[in-house]
Design a protein around this motif. Structure first.
Motif, PDB file in Angstrom:
ATOM      1  N   ASP A  30      31.080  14.183  -8.495  1.00 32.64           N
ATOM      2  CA  ASP A  30      31.658  15.546  -7.819  1.00 32.64           C
ATOM      3  C   ASP A  30      32.823  15.988  -8.262  1.00 32.64           C
ATOM      4  OD1 ASP A  30      32.793  13.194  -6.954  1.00 32.64           O
ATOM      5  OD2 ASP A  30      33.065  13.965  -4.883  1.00 32.64           O
ATOM      6  N   THR A 116      32.972  29.285  -3.024  1.00 31.48           N
ATOM      7  CA  THR A 116      32.861  28.103  -2.882  1.00 31.48           C
ATOM      8  C   THR A 116      33.476  27.432  -1.837  1.00 31.48           C
ATOM      9  OG1 THR A 116      34.350  27.532  -4.673  1.00 31.48           O
ATOM     10  CG2 THR A 116      31.976  27.497  -5.250  1.00 31.48           C
ATOM     11  N   THR A 117      34.763  27.864  -1.452  1.00 29.95           N
ATOM     12  CA  THR A 117      35.388  27.759  -0.515  1.00 29.95           C
ATOM     13  C   THR A 117      35.584  28.763   0.556  1.00 29.95           C
ATOM     14  OG1 THR A 117      36.559  25.827  -1.666  1.00 29.95           O
ATOM     15  CG2 THR A 117      37.827  26.695   0.582  1.00 29.95           C
ATOM     16  N   ARG A 144      32.039  24.441   0.656  1.00 26.10           N
ATOM     17  CA  ARG A 144      33.180  23.938   1.190  1.00 26.10           C
ATOM     18  C   ARG A 144      33.748  24.786   2.501  1.00 26.10           C
ATOM     19  NH1 ARG A 144      36.227  20.248  -1.290  1.00 26.10           N
ATOM     20  NH2 ARG A 144      35.116  20.530  -3.025  1.00 26.10           N
ATOM     21  N   PRO A 175      32.592  18.213   3.828  1.00 27.93           N
ATOM     22  CA  PRO A 175      32.390  19.760   3.446  1.00 27.93           C
ATOM     23  C   PRO A 175      33.254  20.497   4.424  1.00 27.93           C
ATOM     24  CG  PRO A 175      30.462  18.728   3.663  1.00 27.93           C
ATOM     25  CD  PRO A 175      31.278  17.666   3.801  1.00 27.93           C
ATOM     26  N   ASP A 346      37.759  18.585  -7.623  1.00 27.82           N
ATOM     27  CA  ASP A 346      36.329  18.611  -7.490  1.00 27.82           C
ATOM     28  C   ASP A 346      35.560  19.630  -8.192  1.00 27.82           C
ATOM     29  OD1 ASP A 346      36.836  16.948  -5.440  1.00 27.82           O
ATOM     30  OD2 ASP A 346      36.360  18.004  -3.771  1.00 27.82           O
ATOM     31  N   ASP A 348      34.105  22.505  -8.125  1.00 30.60           N
ATOM     32  CA  ASP A 348      33.559  23.690  -7.586  1.00 30.60           C
ATOM     33  C   ASP A 348      33.660  25.033  -8.587  1.00 30.60           C
ATOM     34  OD1 ASP A 348      33.837  22.487  -5.315  1.00 30.60           O
ATOM     35  OD2 ASP A 348      35.498  23.284  -4.389  1.00 30.60           O
ATOM     36  N   VAL A 383      29.274  23.177  -6.042  1.00 30.27           N
ATOM     37  CA  VAL A 383      30.230  22.772  -4.886  1.00 30.27           C
ATOM     38  C   VAL A 383      30.242  21.448  -5.125  1.00 30.27           C
ATOM     39  CG1 VAL A 383      30.924  22.923  -2.604  1.00 30.27           C
ATOM     40  CG2 VAL A 383      29.527  24.814  -3.624  1.00 30.27           C
TER      41      VAL A 383
END
Ligand SMILES: [Zn+2]
Length: 432
Positions: A30, A116-117, A144, A175, A346, A348, A383
């Motif tokens: 990840d 992604t977030t 996320r 997540p 991470d 992402d 992600v």
């Protein structure tokens, strides 16, 4: 498992790495482990990024995801009309299933466009079942997400027990995490604001609060006088507050979330981008709500850029791209984990099609993304190293079934509320 994303035009958003005209990105499970012009990793699964821009996923710091089913019905609303329509008329008819579908489809929409977030600013928690449904909607989309729980919305009741209950279900670094949405100085009194901040501190939660009345009540100065400004609070909108108040936020280390489309078209005020920067703060960006605005960060970036260029001609596209990535991650307390293509963070990551006719030739990548980017360019989304979209399609999601369920939810609420969906609905403010 190792993954090599190879041959892309890399915009890392990490000042130590910069942009690479042709670069590789190596992931291990990840996490990003290397970013360089050429990486040898013969054991890795390869993702070909030829004709792709490779950049960190976007961060949306404020979205009322539960409203997704009413996309477009309020594009011509004022802010007062929005309150009367969504909070006064639609919300009382929302059942937990409706919240679940709004959150799930809204989160998928965000993911589809490279977010992604996402912070879900949730204020439809009519019962504990509604809140649980909001969490489940976020969990069922592979992004996320932060459930920013606006507890006790529309009341002055203590929210301690319910917030503690939800917190006990959202622990760890999974997540879906939690923040507390404050009712704030505009909707409640200072004792309540203080109690909510104390609760958030006890539970290790960041907070977010709307400032929507312009500067006339000096809400931030009021919070400052009560020693209630914190480095873990994000202020949403804040149009029209004084420059001295922005300096108070900068001194406290607070952050700001600007929703340029909604602020402009609902008449909340001119986006504060330039003044926020002048005060020494880095703003983040947000989409706010689907009834009035689109749900992608390309539109938010373009509107922020256009509005500030129109006001004083100062803002650069590169800064706007930072607002939508690394600065958003900081506003969510996640800058150690996401927001840039930095080894150790991470994975992402999004891949944008640079050969699409709407953006070709892709000169000045950061500028082209801000000026001409759109969700149709988002080819691939990862992600935390997991590929959730590839070849322009979300993976492992049964969209037709979910679409049908969202339409049923929308129709049931609209019928119960007795409202049309064609943009002709203009609720008067006194129906709120
Ligand atoms: Zn909002």
């Amino acid at each position: 498992m190792r993954t090599l994303i190879t041959g892309g035009n890399v915009i890392s958003m990490d000042p130590g790495i910069g942009d690479l005209d042709r670069g590789d990105l190596l992931l291990e499970n990840d996490v990003i482990v290397d970013v360089a012009e050429h990486i040898d990793a013969p054991d890795a699964v390869v993702i070909d990024a030829s004709d792709r821009v490779v950049m960190p996923g976007f961060v949306d710091t404020h979205r009322h995801t539960w409203q997704t089913a009413f996309r477009g019905v309020g594009v011509d609303w004022t802010f007062t009309e929005y309150l009367a329509a969504v909070h006064g008329t639609l919300k009382p008819h929302y059942q937990p299933e409706d919240v679940y579908l709004g959150n799930l489809l809204g989160r998928l929409e965000a993911l589809h466009s490279g977010v992604t977030t996402m912070l879900d600013w949730f204020h439809c928690g009519r019962t504990p079942e509604h809140v649980d449904a909001a969490v489940q909607g976020l969990r069922d989309a592979p992004g996320r997400s932060i459930l920013c729980y606006g507890a006790g919305w529309g009341t002055t009741a203590s929210v301690d027990d319910e917030v503690r209950r939800v917190r006990s279900e959202l622990t760890g670094n999974g997540p879906v995490t939690m923040a507390l949405g404050l009712r704030g100085p505009e909707l409640t009194d200072m004792d309540t604001v203080a109690a909510e901040l104390t609760l958030a501190g006890d539970l290790g939660l960041r907070t977010s609060v709307h400032i929507e009345t312009g500067g006339r009540n000096r809400p931030i100065a009021d919070l400052h006088e009560h020693r209630l400004l914190s480095s873990t609070t994000t202020f949403v909108h804040a149009n029209g507050v004084g420059d001295d108040e922005l300096h108070m936020l900068a001194d406290a280390g607070s952050s700001v979330s600007i929703s340029p489309d909604v602020e402009l078209k609902m008449g909340i005020g001119w986006p504060m981008t330039g003044r926020v920067l002048a005060a020494g703060l880095r703003p983040s960006l947000s989409t706010d709500d689907a009834p009035s605005a689109g749900g992608d960060m390309f539109a938010s970036m373009r509107s922020a850029h256009v509005a500030q260029r129109g006001l004083d001609g100062t803002l650069n596209a590169r800064d706007v791209l930072e607002f939508a990535t690394i600065d958003g991650a900081a506003a969510c307390g996640l800058v150690d984990r996401t927001g840039s293509l930095t080894p150790g963070k991470d994975a992402d990551v999004i891949l944008l099609s640079a050969d699409d006719p709407t953006v070709f030739p892709f000169n000045n990548p950061a500028g082209t993304i801000v000026a001409a980017g759109h969700p149709g360019l988002v080819d691939t989304v990862l992600v935390a190293g997991r590929v959730v979209k590839h070849g322009g399609r979300l993976l492992d999601i049964e969209l037709p079934t979910l679409r049908n369920r969202l339409v049923e939810s929308r129709d049931r609420i609209a019928a119960a509320a007795g409202i049309p969906l064609d943009g002709t609905w203009h609720p008067s403010s006194d129906s709120h």
